[in-house]
Design a protein around this motif. Structure first.
Motif, PDB file in Angstrom:
ATOM      1  N   VAL A 237     114.141  18.482 -17.887  1.00 22.33           N
ATOM      2  CA  VAL A 237     114.369  17.058 -17.653  1.00 22.33           C
ATOM      3  C   VAL A 237     113.144  16.283 -18.125  1.00 22.33           C
ATOM      4  CG1 VAL A 237     114.875  15.280 -15.952  1.00 22.33           C
ATOM      5  CG2 VAL A 237     115.802  17.592 -15.660  1.00 22.33           C
ATOM      6  N   PRO A 238     113.288  15.425 -19.130  1.00 22.27           N
ATOM      7  CA  PRO A 238     112.135  14.644 -19.604  1.00 22.27           C
ATOM      8  C   PRO A 238     111.744  13.571 -18.594  1.00 22.27           C
ATOM      9  CG  PRO A 238     114.102  13.984 -20.779  1.00 22.27           C
ATOM     10  CD  PRO A 238     114.506  15.153 -19.923  1.00 22.27           C
ATOM     11  N   PRO A 239     110.505  13.095 -18.659  1.00 22.70           N
ATOM     12  CA  PRO A 239     110.046  12.094 -17.673  1.00 22.70           C
ATOM     13  C   PRO A 239     110.921  10.854 -17.599  1.00 22.70           C
ATOM     14  CG  PRO A 239     108.179  12.985 -18.882  1.00 22.70           C
ATOM     15  CD  PRO A 239     109.407  13.532 -19.552  1.00 22.70           C
ATOM     16  N   ALA A 240     111.410  10.365 -18.733  1.00 27.66           N
ATOM     17  CA  ALA A 240     112.222   9.148 -18.712  1.00 27.66           C
ATOM     18  C   ALA A 240     113.497   9.351 -17.908  1.00 27.66           C
ATOM     19  CB  ALA A 240     112.568   8.711 -20.136  1.00 27.66           C
ATOM     20  N   VAL A 241     114.109  10.516 -18.068  1.00 31.93           N
ATOM     21  CA  VAL A 241     115.333  10.801 -17.318  1.00 31.93           C
ATOM     22  C   VAL A 241     115.009  10.994 -15.839  1.00 31.93           C
ATOM     23  CG1 VAL A 241     117.259  12.409 -17.039  1.00 31.93           C
ATOM     24  CG2 VAL A 241     116.502  11.756 -19.332  1.00 31.93           C
ATOM     25  N   GLN A 242     113.897  11.650 -15.551  1.00 28.62           N
ATOM     26  CA  GLN A 242     113.527  11.849 -14.151  1.00 28.62           C
ATOM     27  C   GLN A 242     113.254  10.518 -13.466  1.00 28.62           C
ATOM     28  OE1 GLN A 242     113.804  14.594 -12.456  1.00 28.62           O
ATOM     29  NE2 GLN A 242     113.142  13.553 -10.583  1.00 28.62           N
ATOM     30  N   ARG A 243     112.579   9.601 -14.164  1.00 26.79           N
ATOM     31  CA  ARG A 243     112.349   8.275 -13.583  1.00 26.79           C
ATOM     32  C   ARG A 243     113.674   7.570 -13.310  1.00 26.79           C
ATOM     33  NH1 ARG A 243     108.374   8.050 -17.739  1.00 26.79           N
ATOM     34  NH2 ARG A 243     109.612   6.540 -18.931  1.00 26.79           N
ATOM     35  N   GLY A 244     114.589   7.700 -14.287  1.00 31.81           N
ATOM     36  CA  GLY A 244     115.894   7.084 -14.097  1.00 31.81           C
ATOM     37  C   GLY A 244     116.657   7.692 -12.945  1.00 31.81           C
ATOM     38  N   ARG A 245     116.612   9.009 -12.832  1.00 29.47           N
ATOM     39  CA  ARG A 245     117.281   9.684 -11.716  1.00 29.47           C
ATOM     40  C   ARG A 245     116.774   9.171 -10.369  1.00 29.47           C
ATOM     41  NH1 ARG A 245     117.249  16.187 -12.841  1.00 29.47           N
ATOM     42  NH2 ARG A 245     119.293  16.367 -13.876  1.00 29.47           N
ATOM     43  N   GLU A 246     115.466   9.085 -10.262  1.00 24.67           N
ATOM     44  CA  GLU A 246     114.874   8.656  -8.993  1.00 24.67           C
ATOM     45  C   GLU A 246     115.232   7.203  -8.690  1.00 24.67           C
ATOM     46  OE1 GLU A 246     110.781   9.479  -9.661  1.00 24.67           O
ATOM     47  OE2 GLU A 246     111.030  11.661  -9.514  1.00 24.67           O
ATOM     48  N   ALA A 247     115.218   6.364  -9.727  1.00 25.09           N
ATOM     49  CA  ALA A 247     115.569   4.956  -9.512  1.00 25.09           C
ATOM     50  C   ALA A 247     117.028   4.815  -9.086  1.00 25.09           C
ATOM     51  CB  ALA A 247     115.315   4.153 -10.791  1.00 25.09           C
ATOM     52  N   VAL A 248     117.917   5.574  -9.729  1.00 22.25           N
ATOM     53  CA  VAL A 248     119.337   5.509  -9.384  1.00 22.25           C
ATOM     54  C   VAL A 248     119.573   6.041  -7.977  1.00 22.25           C
ATOM     55  CG1 VAL A 248     121.605   6.453  -9.953  1.00 22.25           C
ATOM     56  CG2 VAL A 248     120.148   5.549 -11.764  1.00 22.25           C
ATOM     57  N   ALA A 249     118.894   7.116  -7.611  1.00 21.96           N
ATOM     58  CA  ALA A 249     119.048   7.655  -6.257  1.00 21.96           C
ATOM     59  C   ALA A 249     118.650   6.628  -5.209  1.00 21.96           C
ATOM     60  CB  ALA A 249     118.208   8.928  -6.101  1.00 21.96           C
ATOM     61  N   ARG A 250     117.553   5.911  -5.467  1.00 18.59           N
ATOM     62  CA  ARG A 250     117.143   4.865  -4.525  1.00 18.59           C
ATOM     63  C   ARG A 250     118.160   3.736  -4.482  1.00 18.59           C
ATOM     64  NH1 ARG A 250     111.974   6.155  -6.749  1.00 18.59           N
ATOM     65  NH2 ARG A 250     112.142   4.445  -8.247  1.00 18.59           N
ATOM     66  N   LEU A 251     118.674   3.396  -5.641  1.00 12.77           N
ATOM     67  CA  LEU A 251     119.677   2.331  -5.706  1.00 12.77           C
ATOM     68  C   LEU A 251     120.928   2.690  -4.907  1.00 12.77           C
ATOM     69  CD1 LEU A 251     120.896  -0.259  -6.987  1.00 12.77           C
ATOM     70  CD2 LEU A 251     121.610   1.173  -8.900  1.00 12.77           C
ATOM     71  N   ILE A 252     121.446   3.899  -5.116  1.00 17.68           N
ATOM     72  CA  ILE A 252     122.677   4.303  -4.450  1.00 17.68           C
ATOM     73  C   ILE A 252     122.470   4.451  -2.950  1.00 17.68           C
ATOM     74  CG2 ILE A 252     124.362   6.190  -4.275  1.00 17.68           C
ATOM     75  CD1 ILE A 252     123.996   6.596  -7.288  1.00 17.68           C
ATOM     76  N   ALA A 253     121.272   4.800  -2.536  1.00 11.05           N
ATOM     77  CA  ALA A 253     120.994   4.970  -1.105  1.00 11.05           C
ATOM     78  C   ALA A 253     121.022   3.647  -0.354  1.00 11.05           C
ATOM     79  CB  ALA A 253     119.634   5.643  -0.913  1.00 11.05           C
ATOM     80  N   GLN A 254     120.971   2.537  -1.081  1.00 13.62           N
ATOM     81  CA  GLN A 254     120.987   1.214  -0.461  1.00 13.62           C
ATOM     82  C   GLN A 254     122.367   0.577  -0.624  1.00 13.62           C
ATOM     83  OE1 GLN A 254     118.388  -0.171   1.198  1.00 13.62           O
ATOM     84  NE2 GLN A 254     117.216   1.712   0.846  1.00 13.62           N
ATOM     85  N   PRO A 255     122.834  -0.182   0.349  1.00 14.78           N
ATOM     86  CA  PRO A 255     124.101  -0.902   0.155  1.00 14.78           C
ATOM     87  C   PRO A 255     123.952  -1.983  -0.906  1.00 14.78           C
ATOM     88  CG  PRO A 255     123.035  -1.619   2.177  1.00 14.78           C
ATOM     89  CD  PRO A 255     122.223  -0.456   1.672  1.00 14.78           C
ATOM     90  N   GLN A 256     125.033  -2.251  -1.603  1.00 14.79           N
ATOM     91  CA  GLN A 256     125.052  -3.301  -2.624  1.00 14.79           C
ATOM     92  C   GLN A 256     125.791  -4.522  -2.083  1.00 14.79           C
ATOM     93  OE1 GLN A 256     124.052  -3.746  -6.176  1.00 14.79           O
ATOM     94  NE2 GLN A 256     124.599  -5.750  -5.363  1.00 14.79           N
ATOM     95  N   GLU A 257     125.116  -5.650  -2.048  1.00 15.15           N
ATOM     96  CA  GLU A 257     125.765  -6.888  -1.642  1.00 15.15           C
ATOM     97  C   GLU A 257     126.715  -7.354  -2.748  1.00 15.15           C
ATOM     98  OE1 GLU A 257     125.527  -8.402   1.332  1.00 15.15           O
ATOM     99  OE2 GLU A 257     124.337  -6.644   1.929  1.00 15.15           O
ATOM    100  N   PRO A 258     127.718  -8.139  -2.418  1.00 19.82           N
ATOM    101  CA  PRO A 258     128.617  -8.658  -3.453  1.00 19.82           C
ATOM    102  C   PRO A 258     127.841  -9.417  -4.523  1.00 19.82           C
ATOM    103  CG  PRO A 258     129.497  -9.102  -1.271  1.00 19.82           C
ATOM    104  CD  PRO A 258     128.101  -8.597  -1.073  1.00 19.82           C
TER     105      PRO A 258
END
Length: 550
Positions: free
Chosen positions: A202-223
């Motif tokens: 896993v290259p660093p760019a993908v790992q950064r993206g994975r971590e950012a997406v995981a944080r995003l999904i862990a939070q509720p999304q307002e409309p």
């Protein structure tokens, strides 16, 4: 990477604290390079917006103010064609960066029947290896096995091994069909994370993206906020026992499915693509590089809510901003890049909304048009045991268990029974399809046989092909995530925009029809790469007396 991720991830409502965590690894922008419009570009950026029909483009083009607005300053072909009949994700993506139609790429549909597959499930997914024990076409191992031809990236590598090929998408089939067999990096969303198919590091760019997406999904999304031009489309409608039309992509914490079917997916794909461009220094070497980007959220939104409602309006507005942030980042890094944006197929709105909007003749296919049930009736009539017919994606196959001396009778009865359904436009035999030829005519003038021929592979296509009449949805019973579809031979599914842009080019619009197979010879000419034997032709992107194809 800081400006890009701040723009993209903020646009998908990433919390501020998570943004800062992602941006810790940011690097300073690369120095600007001096370029001229006729200099070969250093980086090709090929973008496919899944289900971005010509109708959607026409509806929203005057609303775009950011990324799409930039592309509208380039060469605009609003009547591009996925000229074949199998207007689905996998075959459509297989044409974009090969320059060949599905009949030559081998990707005749998203799924087909392989009666010789060494497993009980004989249905094969276009991006799987069906030889692996314990798999089926829904639970598969991703592979590049079935694409029969090279992509533009592979052609570039063959000419100069120093060229880098990168592919990122929201679907595995988009990443594989545009990236090809020989890629430096290939990543896609598998429903839970961004992964590859060959266990690569896993290259660093993908790992950064994975971590950012995981944080995003862990939070509720307002409309999401509704732009003024979307408000008239925020009209609720009941389809399949659910209410759609006025959704705003609110999401509970941890809801992976809702993330996939929202603008957030595209934001993540473009953020990872940008990170790979920066980390790998794409477009900064001596050889030209290419990155293909599959923006899949439009397709998920189209299937789940239909392309005619408020959800699609929001998706278009958000994708416009995502593209703008992505292009701004490439500009800040001084990269000389050539963009092409198109789609793998079009789409048609939900039947119920169409009926409310002046199209009372819209209808859903009857459940009685079931290949399995029709085959069972034929078997009973002709006294043939076992499954008589197998079906997938409109293709109908006579089972190998049918005795050779009974196949002709089975086919004749199948044609008779299927043709009797009022919703069927035609039933073509493989002999009729194989005998057709691709005419020297615009794709909108092709016959149904010619459209089917463009998708025909004698090794994979069925014995019969069913084509429904226009405005008959292939979804008999709509449900959550699946109210509208595509896949027909009609122009609302075949017609897509094709947009080319590069800094310094003089823009123009050409309303006459072209094909997606024209993209590869056109891009190859811009980097002085000789190509031959393709189905497409080079498009002159010089609006004046010059010719970029020479």
């Amino acid at each position: 990477m800081k400006a890009l991720l701040a723009a993209l991830l903020a646009s998908i409502a990433l919390p501020a604290a998570a943004q800062e965590a992602v941006l810790e690894s940011a690097q300073p922008p690369a120095p600007a390079n001096a370029v001229t419009p006729r200099t070969p570009p250093k980086l090709i950026v090929a973008i496919s917006v899944d289900q971005f029909s010509a109708n959607l483009f026409a509806q929203y083009r005057n609303r775009f103010t950011d990324g799409f607005a930039r592309l509208l300053q380039g060469a605009v072909f609003p009547a591009g064609y996925q000229s074949h009949a199998a207007t689905e994700t996998c075959p459509g993506h297989s044409t974009i960066l090969t320059g060949m139609r599905p009949g030559r790429t081998g990707i005749i549909a998203n799924n087909w029947i392989n009666q010789d597959a060494p497993r009980e499930d004989k249905e094969v997914y276009c991006s799987e290896d069906e030889r692996i024990p314990g798999t089926d076409h829904r639970n598969y191992k991703v592979a590049d096995l079935h694409l029969k031809v090279p992509t533009l990236g592979e052609m570039m590598k063959a000419a100069n091994p120093a060229s880098r090929v990168v592919s990122v998408a929201g679907k595995d089939r988009a990443a594989i069909m545009m990236g090809g067999h020989k890629v430096d990096e290939l990543w896609f969303w598998d429903g839970k994370d961004f992964v590859s198919y060959d266990q690569r590091p896993v290259p660093p760019a993908v790992q950064r993206g994975r971590e950012a997406v995981a944080r995003l999904i862990a939070q509720p999304q307002e409309p999401l906020a509704v732009p003024a031009f979307c408000r008239p489309l925020m009209q609720p409608i009941t389809v399949g026992g659910q209410t759609i039309g006025d959704g705003r992509f609110a999401r509970a914490a941890g809801d992976l499915r809702a993330f996939r079917g929202s603008p957030a997916l595209d934001g993540a794909v473009f953020a990872i693509a940008a990170g790979l461009i920066q980390d790998m220094k794409l477009g900064q070497g001596d050889a030209p590089d290419i990155i293909s980007i599959g923006a899949s959220a439009t397709d998920y939104v189209g299937h789940g809510y239909g392309p005619g409602g408020g959800e699609m309006c929001l998706q278009m507005a958000e994708l416009d901003k995502t593209l703008g942030g992505f292009f701004a980042a490439l500009d800040s890094w001084g990269i000389d890049y050539q963009v092409v944006l198109t789609a793998d197929h079009g789409g048609h709105d939900a039947t119920e909304r169409q009926q409310q909007r002046g199209m009372p003749g819209e209808t859903r296919v009857t459940p009685a048009l079931s290949v399995r049930d029709i085959g069972a009736e034929i078997g009973k009539q002709l006294r043939i045991a076992g499954p008589v017919l197998l079906g997938s994606e409109g293709d109908v196959y006579v089972s190998n268990t049918v005795p050779a001396n009974r196949r002709k009778a089975v086919l004749a009865e199948a044609v008779k029974r299927i043709s009797a359904f009022p919703q069927v436009a035609t039933v073509l035999t493989r002999e009729q399809i194989a005998a057709a030829t691709i005419p020297d005519l615009p794709p909108e003038a092709w016959t149904l046989e010619q459209r089917a021929h463009a998708s025909y592979d004698p090794e994979r296509s069925g014995d019969l092909l069913i084509m429904l009449k226009p405005r008959v949805s292939g979804i008999a019973k709509p449900g959550p995530g699946y109210v509208a579809t595509h896949g027909s031979p009609w122009d609302y599914d075949r017609r897509v925009p094709i947009l080319f842009w590069r800094k310094g080019m003089a823009g123009f619009e050409q309303p006459q029809s072209i094909e997606t197979v024209d993209i590869v010879p056109t891009l190859a000419a811009t980097i002085n790469l000789p190509v031959k034997g393709l189905d497409g032709r080079c498009l002159d992107l010089d609006s004046g007396a010059g010719d970029t194809c020479r």
